[in-house]
Design an enzyme around this catalytic site. Sequence first.
Site, PDB file in Angstrom:
ATOM      1  N   GLY A  43      41.371  33.703  20.735  1.00 33.46           N
ATOM      2  CA  GLY A  43      41.018  33.342  22.097  1.00 33.46           C
ATOM      3  C   GLY A  43      42.261  33.095  22.920  1.00 33.46           C
ATOM      4  N   GLN A  48      47.585  30.277  29.749  1.00 34.67           N
ATOM      5  CA  GLN A  48      48.504  30.669  28.675  1.00 34.67           C
ATOM      6  C   GLN A  48      49.306  31.920  29.017  1.00 34.67           C
ATOM      7  OE1 GLN A  48      45.310  30.382  25.458  1.00 34.67           O
ATOM      8  NE2 GLN A  48      47.170  29.833  24.366  1.00 34.67           N
ATOM      9  N   LEU A  89      48.166  30.081  20.369  1.00 30.99           N
ATOM     10  CA  LEU A  89      49.183  31.099  20.659  1.00 30.99           C
ATOM     11  C   LEU A  89      50.337  30.512  21.474  1.00 30.99           C
ATOM     12  CD1 LEU A  89      46.962  34.210  21.533  1.00 30.99           C
ATOM     13  CD2 LEU A  89      48.243  33.812  19.430  1.00 30.99           C
ATOM     14  N   GLU A 131      39.647  26.771  24.220  1.00 29.49           N
ATOM     15  CA  GLU A 131      40.058  27.544  25.397  1.00 29.49           C
ATOM     16  C   GLU A 131      39.669  26.819  26.685  1.00 29.49           C
ATOM     17  OE1 GLU A 131      42.122  29.738  24.841  1.00 29.49           O
ATOM     18  OE2 GLU A 131      41.698  29.989  22.719  1.00 29.49           O
ATOM     19  N   HIS A 134      42.233  24.429  27.732  1.00 29.76           N
ATOM     20  CA  HIS A 134      43.400  25.023  28.412  1.00 29.76           C
ATOM     21  C   HIS A 134      43.201  25.057  29.929  1.00 29.76           C
ATOM     22  CE1 HIS A 134      46.208  26.245  25.327  1.00 29.76           C
ATOM     23  NE2 HIS A 134      45.271  26.856  24.622  1.00 29.76           N
TER      24      HIS A 134
HETATM   25 ZN    ZN Z   1      45.410  27.423  22.671  1.00 34.48          ZN
END
Ligand code: ZN
Length: 162
Positions: A43, A48, A89, A131, A134
């Site tokens: 995801g 990001q 990530l 997610e 985020h």
């Molecule tokens: Zn993340």
Amino acid sequence: MDIITLGDDLLRQKAKKIDKIDDEIRALAVQMYEIIKRDKGIGIAGPQVGIMKRIFVVQIEGEEEGRVFINPSILETSVTTNKYEEGCLSIPGIYANVIRSEIIKIQAWNEKGRPFTMEASGLLARVILHEYDHLEGVLFLDHLPENKREKLIEKYEKAKKK
Ligand code: ZN
């Protein structure tokens, strides 16, 4: 499109609502899918990749179709929780067990501009909550006890210097 990593202030900012789901947003979703594939993630959220918009893409291994969530709202979270190892990530090389609700209900729009509501459980619920965080400027490390979080950030900083 590069991934923004821990230490960048953008990861700590709230993403903004998407007013129009158009070709630009669809192209963004495609790019986000490509990053997931490239970096073997499951995801990724707008912030990001430096796009401060309320969009994230989820593609769980073994599932053919990924899913795009635009302007999502978490409608329900179960009292029942589970604990599972997470990574991000944006924080490469760092993993930790995070406690989250086992079942959730979410409402969002897809890349075609259609609203949908779905219930998710297990790994899918976990990825969605990760997610969604985020979009609020929250990282999985924030769910950990402070001493554990500090240790992991230290570890990350050390690895980064090498
Ligand atoms: Zn993340």
